[in-house]
Design an enzyme around this catalytic site. Structure first.
Site, PDB file in Angstrom:
ATOM      1  N   THR A  70     -46.169 -28.032  21.709  1.00 48.79           N
ATOM      2  CA  THR A  70     -47.509 -27.746  21.169  1.00 48.79           C
ATOM      3  C   THR A  70     -48.541 -27.836  22.286  1.00 48.79           C
ATOM      4  O   THR A  70     -49.419 -26.970  22.414  1.00 48.79           O
ATOM      5  CB  THR A  70     -47.839 -28.745  20.038  1.00 48.79           C
ATOM      6  OG1 THR A  70     -46.862 -28.591  18.999  1.00 48.79           O
ATOM      7  CG2 THR A  70     -49.226 -28.512  19.471  1.00 48.79           C
ATOM      8  N   SER A 181     -39.453 -27.338  24.311  1.00 46.45           N
ATOM      9  CA  SER A 181     -39.573 -28.720  23.845  1.00 46.45           C
ATOM     10  C   SER A 181     -38.231 -29.426  23.999  1.00 46.45           C
ATOM     11  O   SER A 181     -37.205 -28.881  23.576  1.00 46.45           O
ATOM     12  CB  SER A 181     -39.981 -28.697  22.367  1.00 46.45           C
ATOM     13  OG  SER A 181     -40.198 -30.001  21.902  1.00 46.45           O
ATOM     14  N   HIS A 183     -36.981 -32.057  22.486  1.00 40.31           N
ATOM     15  CA  HIS A 183     -36.285 -32.590  21.297  1.00 40.31           C
ATOM     16  C   HIS A 183     -35.587 -31.524  20.464  1.00 40.31           C
ATOM     17  O   HIS A 183     -34.860 -31.847  19.523  1.00 40.31           O
ATOM     18  CB  HIS A 183     -37.218 -33.455  20.441  1.00 40.31           C
ATOM     19  CG  HIS A 183     -38.253 -32.733  19.635  1.00 40.31           C
ATOM     20  ND1 HIS A 183     -38.075 -32.459  18.302  1.00 40.31           N
ATOM     21  CD2 HIS A 183     -39.482 -32.266  19.941  1.00 40.31           C
ATOM     22  CE1 HIS A 183     -39.164 -31.857  17.824  1.00 40.31           C
ATOM     23  NE2 HIS A 183     -40.036 -31.725  18.814  1.00 40.31           N
ATOM     24  N   CYS A 301     -42.441 -27.913   9.532  1.00 42.01           N
ATOM     25  CA  CYS A 301     -43.840 -27.969   9.986  1.00 42.01           C
ATOM     26  C   CYS A 301     -44.778 -27.631   8.848  1.00 42.01           C
ATOM     27  O   CYS A 301     -45.919 -28.073   8.833  1.00 42.01           O
ATOM     28  CB  CYS A 301     -44.057 -26.989  11.134  1.00 42.01           C
ATOM     29  SG  CYS A 301     -42.881 -27.231  12.466  1.00 42.01           S
TER      30      CYS A 301
HETATM   31  N1  PLP Z   1     -42.704 -23.810  18.344  1.00 42.32           N
HETATM   32  C1  PLP Z   1     -41.657 -23.775  17.514  1.00 42.32           C
HETATM   33  C2  PLP Z   1     -40.968 -22.477  17.252  1.00 42.32           C
HETATM   34  C3  PLP Z   1     -41.219 -24.948  16.899  1.00 42.32           C
HETATM   35  O1  PLP Z   1     -40.163 -24.910  16.080  1.00 42.32           O
HETATM   36  C4  PLP Z   1     -41.890 -26.163  17.171  1.00 42.32           C
HETATM   37  C5  PLP Z   1     -41.504 -27.409  16.469  1.00 42.32           C
HETATM   38  O2  PLP Z   1     -41.202 -27.393  15.293  1.00 42.32           O
HETATM   39  C6  PLP Z   1     -42.961 -26.150  18.068  1.00 42.32           C
HETATM   40  C7  PLP Z   1     -43.348 -24.958  18.642  1.00 42.32           C
HETATM   41  C8  PLP Z   1     -43.690 -27.401  18.446  1.00 42.32           C
HETATM   42  O3  PLP Z   1     -42.882 -28.196  19.289  1.00 42.32           O
HETATM   43  P1  PLP Z   1     -43.267 -29.724  19.619  1.00 42.32           P
HETATM   44  O4  PLP Z   1     -42.686 -30.535  18.517  1.00 42.32           O
HETATM   45  O5  PLP Z   1     -42.639 -30.030  20.926  1.00 42.32           O
HETATM   46  O6  PLP Z   1     -44.751 -29.796  19.677  1.00 42.32           O
END
Ligand code: PLP
Length: 355
Positions: A70, A181, A183, A301
């Site tokens: 993010t 990311s 994780h 999300c």
């Molecule tokens: N983009 C996508 C496609 C995601 O699936 C996610 C997390 O669910 C993110 C961005 C955000 O990642 P982070 O958890 O590292 O902020």
């Protein structure tokens, strides 16, 4: 417990945990930005990790560590060229909401299969175009290489959110900025990265000590970097093995849940994501009846918001169809037996509802 929510997050790889422990030990606490011996040792670990993470990306760019994907996406969009931004209708909120920061509402439509048309017109004067590699809700793989090529021809930068594809698919060629990311690829939470093509001038959005080449101030965590690096290395080493395992799991799950309708393209997809619906299904009741199975009602999300998923809506599904959809996500550490057991349990619980 059977964990089937790999798009929300993935189990930490033992190799990543091991790499982190060295920097959580008594003598591993130094600031990697300190000039003394302990600081230099920590910095060396960060740089090894940076190289390991860089292998996820094409050559010709640099890796900026961030606190999450993010944050990487925020840096790319808010620190990028000042001007209209066009993003696909199925982007993650990290991209959609950040694009709205420019008051721009240019959405690139998707078809009923959840795919962006590679020749979709870009709005006049777009300075940045963003499309994701693999959708987090329905698993569809987008034509990002062609979109990147066209963005460049139109004089716009191309941002690819590769969070769900990194380490599984080849890096998106032609992108100017790529966000990932840790994780989501069996690394720790709390760390992401932005890959920046050489020559691109970004502005920082977090000011301070000037770490990360002045683009992202704040002391880096050697433990998180080391865990991310180890996870990235492992993902690349195991890419084919992991893909074969996921394919086997996908076939088993599809065989058990053969009466369910799949959301999104059946062919252009990452197979560790199964988004399915049964008309009339009460998903909240299903989740409560299958409490031992960790799965999601649509995107994690978006869950809790009460609103139907913007991705399923973009596919043209009715509110009712979107609300009767579930997402099963599986991968490297999912066993065949537990997946079959979970799918049978879910199907039986749906039948008990009369659907
Ligand atoms: N983009 C996508 C496609 C995601 O699936 C996610 C997390 O669910 C993110 C961005 C955000 O990642 P982070 O958890 O590292 O902020």
């Amino acid at each position: 417990m059977i964990y089937l929510d790999y798009q929300a997050t993935t189990p930490l790889a033992p190799e990543a945990r091991e790499a982190m422990l060295r920097w959580l030990a008594d003598d591993g606490f130094a600031n990697p930005h300190s000039a003394h011996a302990m600081g230099r040792a920590a910095k060396a670990a960060v740089e090894v990790a940076r190289e390991q993470v860089a292998a996820l990306f094409p050559p010709g760019g640099r890796v900026v560590f961030t606190g999450s994907a993010t944050e990487a996406i925020n840096l790319a969009i808010r620190g990028g060229p000042n001007g209209p931004v066009a993003v696909s209708a199925i982007e993650h909120a990290a991209v959609r909401d950040t694009a709205r920061w420019f008051d721009a509402d240019h959405e690139l439509a998707v078809d009923a299969d959840g795919l962006i048309d590679p020749e979709v017109p870009f709005p006049e004067g777009a300075r940045l175009v963003a499309a994701m590699q693999v959708n987090n809700e329905i698993g569809t793989i987008q034509p990002v290489e062609r979109l990147a090529e066209r963005a460049r021809a139109a004089g716009a930068w191309f941002l690819c959110d590769a969070v769900q594809g990194a380490g599984k698919l080849a890096a998106p060629a032609g992108a100017d900025l790529i966000a990932v990311s840790a994780h989501k690829l069996h690394g720790p939470k709390g760390i992401g990265a932005l890959w920046v093509r050489d020559g691109l001038q970004l502005s920082p959005i977090i000011l301070g000590g000037g770490q990360e080449g002045g683009l992202r101030s704040g002391t880096l965590s050697p433990a998180l970097c080391a865990g991310f690096g180890a996870a990235a290395k492992l993902a690349l080493e195991r890419r084919e093995e992991d893909a074969a395992h996921v394919e086997m799991l996908w076939n088993e799950a599809r065989a058990v849940l053969n009466r369910w309708t799949m959301n999104g393209s059946k062919t252009k997809r990452y197979k560790g994501n199964l988004n399915l619906r049964l008309n009339g299904l009460d998903v909240a009741r299903l989740m409560s009846d299958c409490r031992r199975i960790m799965f999601s009602a649509g995107s994690a999300c978006a869950s809790g918001s009460g609103r139907p998923s913007h991705v399923l809506r973009a596919l043209g599904l009715s509110d009712g169809e979107a609300r009767s959809s579930i997402r099963l996500g599986f991968g490297r550490y999912t066993t065949r037996d537990e997946l079959i057991e979970a799918c049978r349990t879910i199907d039986a619980a749906a039948k008990a509802q009369g659907v």
